[in-house]
Design an enzyme around this catalytic site. Sequence first.
Site, mmCIF file in Angstrom:
data_model
loop_
_atom_site.group_PDB
_atom_site.id
_atom_site.type_symbol
_atom_site.label_atom_id
_atom_site.label_comp_id
_atom_site.label_asym_id
_atom_site.label_seq_id
_atom_site.Cartn_x
_atom_site.Cartn_y
_atom_site.Cartn_z
ATOM 1 N N SER B 150 34.772 -45.398 79.004
ATOM 2 C CA SER B 150 34.284 -46.303 80.046
ATOM 3 C C SER B 150 33.804 -45.491 81.257
ATOM 4 O O SER B 150 32.871 -44.695 81.103
ATOM 5 C CB SER B 150 35.386 -47.303 80.399
ATOM 6 O OG SER B 150 34.862 -48.373 81.139
ATOM 7 N N ASP B 226 33.735 -56.051 73.041
ATOM 8 C CA ASP B 226 34.074 -55.517 74.365
ATOM 9 C C ASP B 226 33.510 -56.460 75.430
ATOM 10 O O ASP B 226 32.295 -56.684 75.478
ATOM 11 C CB ASP B 226 33.456 -54.112 74.499
ATOM 12 C CG ASP B 226 33.896 -53.391 75.764
ATOM 13 O OD1 ASP B 226 34.022 -54.048 76.819
ATOM 14 O OD2 ASP B 226 34.100 -52.174 75.695
ATOM 15 N N HIS B 259 37.748 -53.306 74.515
ATOM 16 C CA HIS B 259 37.633 -52.180 75.456
ATOM 17 C C HIS B 259 38.940 -51.393 75.580
ATOM 18 O O HIS B 259 39.036 -50.468 76.388
ATOM 19 C CB HIS B 259 37.241 -52.744 76.836
ATOM 20 C CG HIS B 259 36.622 -51.756 77.788
ATOM 21 N ND1 HIS B 259 35.378 -51.203 77.578
ATOM 22 C CD2 HIS B 259 37.064 -51.214 78.962
ATOM 23 C CE1 HIS B 259 35.087 -50.374 78.569
ATOM 24 N NE2 HIS B 259 36.102 -50.351 79.423
#
Lengths: 281, 281
Positions: B150, B226, B259
């Site tokens: 991320s 996600d 995620h």
Amino acid sequence: MTIQTVSTNKSHGGIQGVYKHASRETKTDMTFSVYVPPHPAGAKLPVVYYLSGLTCTHANVTEKGEYRDTCADLGLIFVAPDTSPRGEGVPGDPAGAYDFGLGAGFYVDATQEPFAQNYRMWSYVTQELPQLVAANFPVDPVRQSIMGHSMGGHGALTVALRHPNRYRAASAFAPIVAPSQVPWGTKALGGYLGDDRSAWRKHDTVALIEDGARFSDLLVDVGDADPFLAEQLRPELLQQACANAQIPLLLRRQEGYDHSYYFISTFMSDHLRWHAARLTA
Amino acid sequence: MTIQTVSTNKSHGGIQGVYKHASRETKTDMTFSVYVPPHPAGAKLPVVYYLSGLTCTHANVTEKGEYRDTCADLGLIFVAPDTSPRGEGVPGDPAGAYDFGLGAGFYVDATQEPFAQNYRMWSYVTQELPQLVAANFPVDPVRQSIMGHSMGGHGALTVALRHPNRYRAASAFAPIVAPSQVPWGTKALGGYLGDDRSAWRKHDTVALIEDGARFSDLLVDVGDADPFLAEQLRPELLQQACANAQIPLLLRRQEGYDHSYYFISTFMSDHLRWHAARLTA
């Protein structure tokens, strides 16, 4: 037998879920995690129960146990309950200690007040939870096994020894094998079961074996750098009891390992393969 | 270049350590973790840097990343720094938001007040930390690579693109590939670097590639479940930039993954094998 889904996450091809239900045994909400590996539609899978140690919830092994890769590989469902009832009105340790009460149910049905109402972890893990899991997940209830860590190793071994036909395999990481003889155990068994030590023997692995309980074979790993080894775990007592009873025990003293999930996760895959060999035989 | 040992635990045959030091870049204490796999005495090992995402410290990947088994197998050192300076006097997000300030350093050297003094994560991860690691662990500094998740995927890709000869491999889980074009990124780059968007381009993977930065090849995994995919991550922008620049990109859209570390841990081993192939070539 309804359960509420707290969360689900895809992982290693399967689904790691966390669930909650109102327990008839503990009279509280209980949270547990279940990993269901990828599988053909309609398949019924073997299931491994994992009992955690002092201070833990379902979350410790779920986050740090490193079991999903191997469970996905072997087609094993992995179930991790909490270690005690929790919530408003549930009595804990009078002094707030970590080794009794909340997070420390010791896998017994308490007979002493004020604990008898809620602290029924023995019936919870041997009866209510397996029924709940069978009703809600694609398990083959005939193929189940049990493992655990520390206090949960104690739980797994005592459960297996008292139900040798219900669990096809049993193993433990750093188990408390003789709670009647060590500080953690005497505090817990005394507090939950009272002063009559004859009641303790059904919750003491070494005593159960001395009293005639048997199991096909056992796998136990301990770290030789575990700070609790000599005072609380005492694997040599299990070794002697198994030798006397002719129970095959694979006891491995792992050099340099401690009591943490860094130790557990290292040997988790070995344990799951041990279980799978017996669950699919 | 002295470091203080916070903890060490044997795991998967090696040592998982956590260390602390007074950072010259951030003017704060910084904590990081290092896993050293089992290795022959005197050996110098390749090293993989892992940059974490918003809200994380070194601990998230250390506990949940499931990297040790594969690092032990491949002989890789694994280093995980924190995501920002922390401590008394370090300014955070004025409104206390999770996506700026503490836990959200975005791997830049801030030029704006009051952040410029402490928020120097670019220099920290590209210079101070590698020097510190080289001085204290058995690494071969010529064989290093970088990955992240991320915000840390953004960090890893920008670091690699600006140092293509220093890092032999780069990969990312769910990276923010075009911070200049998404809410997380515009808030962070604006807050740390100011309103002049020309300064942002050196901290934007897609812009770097448009401006001529190149890397041998890239591996990127994203989960199609996600929740940040469409608004914050936008992998299609990386795909287009790499196609235009003829950078080989293996972009995998993983069905059903989100995620979380349940996603990261699933594909960690794949990434480490990608890195090892390039580190040992």
